[in-house]
Design an enzyme around this catalytic site. Sequence first.
Site, PDB file in Angstrom:
ATOM      1  N   HIS A  98       0.487 -42.199  10.414  1.00  0.00           N
ATOM      2  CA  HIS A  98       1.865 -41.796  10.700  1.00  0.00           C
ATOM      3  C   HIS A  98       2.736 -42.196   9.520  1.00  0.00           C
ATOM      4  O   HIS A  98       2.521 -43.249   8.923  1.00  0.00           O
ATOM      5  CB  HIS A  98       2.367 -42.509  11.970  1.00  0.00           C
ATOM      6  N   HIS A 108       1.325 -32.190  12.035  1.00  0.00           N
ATOM      7  CA  HIS A 108       2.435 -32.588  12.925  1.00  0.00           C
ATOM      8  C   HIS A 108       2.011 -32.330  14.369  1.00  0.00           C
ATOM      9  O   HIS A 108       1.075 -32.945  14.848  1.00  0.00           O
ATOM     10  CB  HIS A 108       3.690 -31.813  12.490  1.00  0.00           C
ATOM     11  N   ASP A 151      -0.800 -38.120  19.214  1.00  0.00           N
ATOM     12  CA  ASP A 151      -1.679 -36.965  19.414  1.00  0.00           C
ATOM     13  C   ASP A 151      -3.116 -37.358  19.764  1.00  0.00           C
ATOM     14  O   ASP A 151      -3.889 -36.501  20.185  1.00  0.00           O
ATOM     15  CB  ASP A 151      -1.690 -36.099  18.148  1.00  0.00           C
TER      16      ASP A 151
HETATM   17  C1  SDX Z   1       3.073 -36.344  14.872  1.00  0.00           C
HETATM   18  O1  SDX Z   1       6.881 -37.846  12.133  1.00  0.00           O
HETATM   19  C2  SDX Z   1       6.722 -37.968  13.389  1.00  0.00           C
HETATM   20  O2  SDX Z   1       7.406 -38.716  14.026  1.00  0.00           O
HETATM   21  C3  SDX Z   1       5.601 -37.112  13.982  1.00  0.00           C
HETATM   22  C4  SDX Z   1       5.291 -37.341  15.453  1.00  0.00           C
HETATM   23  C5  SDX Z   1       6.441 -36.932  16.332  1.00  0.00           C
HETATM   24  O3  SDX Z   1       6.525 -37.430  17.478  1.00  0.00           O
HETATM   25  O4  SDX Z   1       7.205 -36.034  15.920  1.00  0.00           O
HETATM   26  O5  SDX Z   1       4.963 -38.678  15.685  1.00  0.00           O
HETATM   27  C6  SDX Z   1       4.131 -36.467  15.914  1.00  0.00           C
HETATM   28  O6  SDX Z   1       3.162 -35.449  14.068  1.00  0.00           O
HETATM   29  C7  SDX Z   1       2.006 -37.368  14.811  1.00  0.00           C
HETATM   30  C8  SDX Z   1       1.044 -37.131  13.591  1.00  0.00           C
HETATM   31  C9  SDX Z   1       0.015 -36.064  14.001  1.00  0.00           C
HETATM   32  N1  SDX Z   1      -0.784 -35.689  12.833  1.00  0.00           N
HETATM   33  C10 SDX Z   1      -2.069 -36.120  12.682  1.00  0.00           C
HETATM   34  O7  SDX Z   1      -2.638 -36.869  13.466  1.00  0.00           O
HETATM   35  C11 SDX Z   1      -2.754 -35.570  11.436  1.00  0.00           C
HETATM   36  C12 SDX Z   1      -3.519 -36.689  10.729  1.00  0.00           C
HETATM   37  N2  SDX Z   1      -2.530 -37.631  10.148  1.00  0.00           N
HETATM   38  C13 SDX Z   1      -2.252 -37.499   8.759  1.00  0.00           C
HETATM   39  O8  SDX Z   1      -2.264 -36.187   8.255  1.00  0.00           O
HETATM   40  C14 SDX Z   1      -1.099 -38.374   8.280  1.00  0.00           C
HETATM   41  O9  SDX Z   1      -1.302 -39.621   8.788  1.00  0.00           O
HETATM   42  C15 SDX Z   1       0.331 -37.959   8.575  1.00  0.00           C
HETATM   43  C16 SDX Z   1       0.616 -36.558   8.158  1.00  0.00           C
HETATM   44  C17 SDX Z   1       0.623 -38.086  10.028  1.00  0.00           C
HETATM   45  C18 SDX Z   1       1.249 -38.907   7.807  1.00  0.00           C
HETATM   46  O10 SDX Z   1       0.975 -38.668   6.481  1.00  0.00           O
HETATM   47  P1  SDX Z   1       1.665 -39.445   5.257  1.00  0.00           P
HETATM   48  O11 SDX Z   1       2.668 -40.420   5.735  1.00  0.00           O
HETATM   49  O12 SDX Z   1       2.100 -38.424   4.273  1.00  0.00           O
HETATM   50  O13 SDX Z   1       0.471 -40.303   4.693  1.00  0.00           O
HETATM   51  P2  SDX Z   1      -0.466 -39.856   3.515  1.00  0.00           P
HETATM   52  O14 SDX Z   1      -1.096 -38.530   3.788  1.00  0.00           O
HETATM   53  O15 SDX Z   1       0.296 -40.040   2.231  1.00  0.00           O
HETATM   54  O16 SDX Z   1      -1.639 -40.955   3.624  1.00  0.00           O
HETATM   55  C19 SDX Z   1      -1.458 -42.269   3.118  1.00  0.00           C
HETATM   56  C20 SDX Z   1      -2.861 -42.854   3.003  1.00  0.00           C
HETATM   57  C21 SDX Z   1      -3.812 -41.918   2.254  1.00  0.00           C
HETATM   58  O17 SDX Z   1      -4.819 -42.737   1.699  1.00  0.00           O
HETATM   59  P3  SDX Z   1      -4.822 -42.979   0.087  1.00  0.00           P
HETATM   60  O18 SDX Z   1      -4.914 -41.603  -0.541  1.00  0.00           O
HETATM   61  O19 SDX Z   1      -3.491 -43.678  -0.195  1.00  0.00           O
HETATM   62  O20 SDX Z   1      -6.038 -43.845  -0.133  1.00  0.00           O
HETATM   63  O21 SDX Z   1      -3.416 -42.986   4.340  1.00  0.00           O
HETATM   64  C22 SDX Z   1      -4.539 -42.131   4.459  1.00  0.00           C
HETATM   65  C23 SDX Z   1      -4.432 -41.090   3.340  1.00  0.00           C
HETATM   66  O22 SDX Z   1      -5.710 -40.593   3.003  1.00  0.00           O
HETATM   67  N3  SDX Z   1      -4.447 -41.469   5.756  1.00  0.00           N
HETATM   68  C24 SDX Z   1      -5.496 -41.159   6.519  1.00  0.00           C
HETATM   69  C25 SDX Z   1      -4.955 -40.548   7.668  1.00  0.00           C
HETATM   70  N4  SDX Z   1      -3.622 -40.496   7.563  1.00  0.00           N
HETATM   71  C26 SDX Z   1      -3.315 -41.068   6.383  1.00  0.00           C
HETATM   72  N5  SDX Z   1      -6.828 -41.342   6.333  1.00  0.00           N
HETATM   73  C27 SDX Z   1      -7.621 -40.898   7.324  1.00  0.00           C
HETATM   74  N6  SDX Z   1      -7.179 -40.288   8.458  1.00  0.00           N
HETATM   75  C28 SDX Z   1      -5.860 -40.104   8.654  1.00  0.00           C
HETATM   76  N7  SDX Z   1      -5.425 -39.504   9.774  1.00  0.00           N
END
Ligand code: SDX
Length: 385
Positions: A268, A229, A321
């Site tokens: 996201h 997050h 981010d």
């Molecule tokens: C913020 O919610 C909000 O609004 C948050 C925010 C706000 O203003 O409050 O916008 C701020 O928190 C932004 C996010 C910051 N976090 C990161 O950058 C961390 C990296 N991102 C991921 O951990 C992820 O994208 C999340 C946590 C942000 C979202 O996760 P989800 O919706 O639970 O998605 P998921 O983990 O189920 O992934 C779905 C697929 C997966 O692939 P498969 O297993 O289906 O093949 O997408 C892939 C994931 O592996 N994936 C990524 C990825 N994010 C998702 N692959 C590589 N890199 C990534 N960053």
Amino acid sequence: MGKEPSGEFEYSRGLEGVSAAISAMSRIDGDDGILIYRGIPIEIMAENSTFEEATYFLLFGNLPNKKELDDFTTEMKEYRKLTSEEIEWIKNFPKGGHPMDALKTCVSYMGMEEPPPPGEKQTLRGFTKNGKKIIARLPSFVAAFDRARNGKEILQPDNSLPHAANFLYMLHGEKPDEESAKILDLAFILHADHGMNASTFSTYVTSSTLSDIYSSIITGIGTLRGPLHGGANERVVAMLQQIGSPENAEDYIMKAIKEHKKIMGFGHRVYKAYDPRAKILKDYAKNLAGKEESKLVETAIKVEEIMMREVSKKGIFPNVDFYSGFAYKAIGIPTDLFTPIFAVSRVSGWVGHCIEYRQQNRIFRPRAIYNGPIDVEYTPMDERE
Ligand code: SDX
């Protein structure tokens, strides 16, 4: 569907796709990458507003007229000042502690300095006033902790300065140049609210029990800290420094994707398009970069190019981010203050949502689908293996 003794209940892991409240504060269109604050697009807010005005707008629902904004700004300035006890106390915080822990501790202290009445006796007026005090004081706490841990004198606010500029003054000990103050004010506007993100949801849950606003905000800070997050911005810069140059990006990213590693600053739960806030910050990052940062920015742009080629078809794009760290680095903010700065901004959203929900309050109490055993015999100790 999951089954409980008393019937069948919807289950969605991580509450994906579930609406937990009705709110008029902000709306995200994840498919088209659109964010609005009470009907105004974030790009328009970024271009025309200030953090103080955006906060008033989010909290009370109307763009303030001049008198309303002046009164609000004056009131917030009155709350900024640190008490002598707080200064003494912050000086003795463990120097190695994370600034997000310092922030939680300071907010908790505020709740002890002015204990709120019991939940059922808390008026919305008192709740709102305490919320405004927290919004006003978070920057003072972050700056005070950073100076104390670096052995510098803790400074009191300069009330000739607006919110963002005053934070930079309290942090660096000198008034910021106009551009630095503008960049931070912009970042504060962009991060102020974002629908039902994890940290906002956590403040809802705490506030819905009629707990006090201090406890709700502490919940939000603790939730925001997580690397999935608000903690991602700190890790993006570390990742780019580790990559070192645009030339190294291809190998690093392709290896990470192969190993199913999450690339910080991408993806996201709601946006399946480019995060509009990232777009705005990217432009600043490209213009801002000094010599040291320009290598980082070039590396970031290369990483984005590779990720867009490889995973944008899966709906994975840069989020807020990915570029926010450049703005903070360019104005001399240490990396481990990036997430506290996110909190300094998002606290407006947290307070606003708690005020809004308090007017239609209902305690959050979802279900868990039990998947454990039923009718298990109790084995006396001497019969256990
Ligand atoms: C913020 O919610 C909000 O609004 C948050 C925010 C706000 O203003 O409050 O916008 C701020 O928190 C932004 C996010 C910051 N976090 C990161 O950058 C961390 C990296 N991102 C991921 O951990 C992820 O994208 C999340 C946590 C942000 C979202 O996760 P989800 O919706 O639970 O998605 P998921 O983990 O189920 O992934 C779905 C697929 C997966 O692939 P498969 O297993 O289906 O093949 O997408 C892939 C994931 O592996 N994936 C990524 C990825 N994010 C998702 N692959 C590589 N890199 C990534 N960053």
